[in-house]
Write a protein that holds these residues in place. Sequence first.
Motif, PDB file in Angstrom:
ATOM      1  N   GLU A 157       0.832  -1.201   0.000  1.00 10.34           N
ATOM      2  CA  GLU A 157       0.000   0.000   0.000  1.00 10.34           C
ATOM      3  C   GLU A 157       0.867   1.252   0.000  1.00 10.34           C
ATOM      4  OE1 GLU A 157      -2.467  -0.243   3.441  1.00 10.34           O
ATOM      5  OE2 GLU A 157      -3.672  -1.880   2.631  1.00 10.34           O
ATOM      6  N   THR A 158       0.369   2.287  -0.665  1.00  4.36           N
ATOM      7  CA  THR A 158       0.995   3.613  -0.609  1.00  4.36           C
ATOM      8  C   THR A 158      -0.112   4.635  -0.437  1.00  4.36           C
ATOM      9  OG1 THR A 158       0.890   3.889  -3.009  1.00  4.36           O
ATOM     10  CG2 THR A 158       2.933   2.995  -2.117  1.00  4.36           C
ATOM     11  N   ARG A 159       0.294   5.829  -0.108  1.00  2.92           N
ATOM     12  CA  ARG A 159      -0.671   6.927  -0.021  1.00  2.92           C
ATOM     13  C   ARG A 159      -0.657   7.671  -1.340  1.00  2.92           C
ATOM     14  NH1 ARG A 159       1.281   9.908   5.242  1.00  2.92           N
ATOM     15  NH2 ARG A 159       0.363  11.604   4.062  1.00  2.92           N
ATOM     16  N   CYS A 160      -1.756   8.294  -1.651  1.00  2.52           N
ATOM     17  CA  CYS A 160      -1.837   9.046  -2.904  1.00  2.52           C
ATOM     18  C   CYS A 160      -2.204  10.501  -2.642  1.00  2.52           C
ATOM     19  CB  CYS A 160      -2.853   8.412  -3.852  1.00  2.52           C
ATOM     20  SG  CYS A 160      -2.329   6.814  -4.456  1.00  2.52           S
ATOM     21  N   THR A 161      -1.827  10.993  -1.482  1.00  4.01           N
ATOM     22  CA  THR A 161      -2.146  12.383  -1.173  1.00  4.01           C
ATOM     23  C   THR A 161      -1.108  13.299  -1.792  1.00  4.01           C
ATOM     24  OG1 THR A 161      -0.908  12.270   0.892  1.00  4.01           O
ATOM     25  CG2 THR A 161      -3.273  11.807   1.010  1.00  4.01           C
ATOM     26  N   THR A 162      -1.505  14.515  -2.045  1.00  2.70           N
ATOM     27  CA  THR A 162      -0.605  15.489  -2.642  1.00  2.70           C
ATOM     28  C   THR A 162      -0.686  16.782  -1.852  1.00  2.70           C
ATOM     29  OG1 THR A 162      -0.080  16.691  -4.657  1.00  2.70           O
ATOM     30  CG2 THR A 162      -2.391  16.212  -4.283  1.00  2.70           C
ATOM     31  N   SER A 163       0.339  17.582  -1.948  1.00  8.75           N
ATOM     32  CA  SER A 163       0.348  18.883  -1.271  1.00  8.75           C
ATOM     33  C   SER A 163      -0.130  19.995  -2.205  1.00  8.75           C
ATOM     34  CB  SER A 163       1.765  19.198  -0.762  1.00  8.75           C
ATOM     35  OG  SER A 163       2.661  19.221  -1.854  1.00  8.75           O
ATOM     36  N   TYR A 164      -0.604  19.614  -3.380  1.00 14.03           N
ATOM     37  CA  TYR A 164      -1.090  20.580  -4.360  1.00 14.03           C
ATOM     38  C   TYR A 164      -2.320  21.290  -3.812  1.00 14.03           C
ATOM     39  CZ  TYR A 164      -3.406  22.348  -8.552  1.00 14.03           C
ATOM     40  OH  TYR A 164      -4.028  23.141  -9.469  1.00 14.03           O
ATOM     41  N   LYS A 165      -2.341  22.592  -3.921  1.00 18.26           N
ATOM     42  CA  LYS A 165      -3.488  23.400  -3.507  1.00 18.26           C
ATOM     43  C   LYS A 165      -4.005  24.149  -4.725  1.00 18.26           C
ATOM     44  CE  LYS A 165      -3.043  22.677   0.941  1.00 18.26           C
ATOM     45  NZ  LYS A 165      -3.609  21.482   1.422  1.00 18.26           N
ATOM     46  N   ALA A 166      -5.271  23.973  -5.017  1.00 19.91           N
ATOM     47  CA  ALA A 166      -5.884  24.671  -6.148  1.00 19.91           C
ATOM     48  C   ALA A 166      -6.098  26.138  -5.761  1.00 19.91           C
ATOM     49  CB  ALA A 166      -7.211  24.036  -6.504  1.00 19.91           C
ATOM     50  N   ILE A 167      -5.927  27.016  -6.708  1.00 15.75           N
ATOM     51  CA  ILE A 167      -6.159  28.449  -6.497  1.00 15.75           C
ATOM     52  C   ILE A 167      -7.470  28.800  -7.174  1.00 15.75           C
ATOM     53  CG2 ILE A 167      -5.311  30.764  -6.948  1.00 15.75           C
ATOM     54  CD1 ILE A 167      -2.492  29.572  -7.062  1.00 15.75           C
ATOM     55  N   LEU A 168      -8.368  29.350  -6.394  1.00 13.60           N
ATOM     56  CA  LEU A 168      -9.659  29.751  -6.920  1.00 13.60           C
ATOM     57  C   LEU A 168      -9.510  31.100  -7.608  1.00 13.60           C
ATOM     58  CD1 LEU A 168     -12.656  29.115  -7.116  1.00 13.60           C
ATOM     59  CD2 LEU A 168     -12.959  30.327  -4.964  1.00 13.60           C
ATOM     60  N   VAL A 169      -9.849  31.145  -8.879  1.00 12.72           N
ATOM     61  CA  VAL A 169      -9.742  32.387  -9.638  1.00 12.72           C
ATOM     62  C   VAL A 169     -11.127  33.028  -9.673  1.00 12.72           C
ATOM     63  CG1 VAL A 169      -9.156  33.424 -11.856  1.00 12.72           C
ATOM     64  CG2 VAL A 169      -7.892  31.435 -11.029  1.00 12.72           C
ATOM     65  N   THR A 170     -11.233  34.196  -9.038  1.00 13.69           N
ATOM     66  CA  THR A 170     -12.493  34.932  -9.020  1.00 13.69           C
ATOM     67  C   THR A 170     -12.402  36.105  -9.980  1.00 13.69           C
ATOM     68  OG1 THR A 170     -11.750  36.320  -7.206  1.00 13.69           O
ATOM     69  CG2 THR A 170     -12.896  34.272  -6.618  1.00 13.69           C
ATOM     70  N   ARG A 171     -13.528  36.774 -10.159  1.00 13.64           N
ATOM     71  CA  ARG A 171     -13.562  37.929 -11.039  1.00 13.64           C
ATOM     72  C   ARG A 171     -12.638  39.029 -10.549  1.00 13.64           C
ATOM     73  NH1 ARG A 171     -18.268  37.515 -14.251  1.00 13.64           N
ATOM     74  NH2 ARG A 171     -18.209  39.136 -15.776  1.00 13.64           N
ATOM     75  N   SER A 172     -12.600  39.220  -9.249  1.00 16.48           N
ATOM     76  CA  SER A 172     -11.739  40.285  -8.710  1.00 16.48           C
ATOM     77  C   SER A 172     -10.266  39.967  -8.948  1.00 16.48           C
ATOM     78  CB  SER A 172     -12.008  40.502  -7.222  1.00 16.48           C
ATOM     79  OG  SER A 172     -11.751  39.309  -6.516  1.00 16.48           O
ATOM     80  N   ARG A 173      -9.869  38.715  -8.794  1.00 17.47           N
ATOM     81  CA  ARG A 173      -8.470  38.337  -9.067  1.00 17.47           C
ATOM     82  C   ARG A 173      -8.159  38.480 -10.538  1.00 17.47           C
ATOM     83  NH1 ARG A 173      -5.872  33.430  -5.724  1.00 17.47           N
ATOM     84  NH2 ARG A 173      -6.089  34.399  -3.716  1.00 17.47           N
ATOM     85  N   LEU A 174      -9.106  38.119 -11.379  1.00 13.83           N
ATOM     86  CA  LEU A 174      -8.916  38.240 -12.810  1.00 13.83           C
ATOM     87  C   LEU A 174      -8.759  39.706 -13.195  1.00 13.83           C
ATOM     88  CD1 LEU A 174      -8.715  36.712 -15.436  1.00 13.83           C
ATOM     89  CD2 LEU A 174     -11.172  36.829 -15.654  1.00 13.83           C
ATOM     90  N   SER A 175      -9.524  40.578 -12.560  1.00 19.80           N
ATOM     91  CA  SER A 175      -9.420  42.012 -12.837  1.00 19.80           C
ATOM     92  C   SER A 175      -8.068  42.543 -12.414  1.00 19.80           C
ATOM     93  CB  SER A 175     -10.523  42.777 -12.101  1.00 19.80           C
ATOM     94  OG  SER A 175     -11.780  42.358 -12.557  1.00 19.80           O
TER      95      SER A 175
END
Length: 190
Positions: A157-175
């Motif tokens: 057995e192994t683990r399949c977890t990752t430290s990747y964090k998704a970044i939420l792109v909102t309208r204000s960030r896009l602006s």
Amino acid sequence: MLRYRVRTADGRRVENNLPVGFLRDFPSEKAAWREVDRLGLLIRINSDAPAPGRLRFDSLCEQYLKNDFGADAVRPKTERTVLNTEHIVRAYLIPRWGEEIADEIKSLDIQRWLKSLHNDDGLAWTTISKMRGTMLRVYKVGILHELVTRNPVLPVETRCTTSYKAILVTRSRLSLSSRTCLTPCTAFWC
């Protein structure tokens, strides 16, 4: 003893011996050759596929790369997949397990090694999971070609977890990002 030579991966010719029997059991050279034929030793040493049971893991890996990635592969692989798999096999699996007999490798030893790659070497679990999957496939192809009798990676057995964090792109960030852009554009990735 039947003496024969094989060519290694680096091109050297190395002498090997296979036991035939005791000298007292074969009164003549012809009788010894009959025993060699009866045991099928000439067929065994001249075939591409080594006999099961005493195959080293590095030979199993080479057979895997030849059978699963060659022209006869059932499922063709992309060039990137071939490169990644060869890297895992040659940089990690063969250096650790290459000298051991493939059928004698223990599942618990594999699991401890994979865990040490995370704890000692700092590899991500997703990478370690890919190594486990590659080793699992090496044995699966080995069983298919009757080179090994069992797959010790199945219970590992192994683990399949990752430290990747998704970044939420909102309208204000896009602006905000479009204000810092030097060239005016309407594309999302600007």
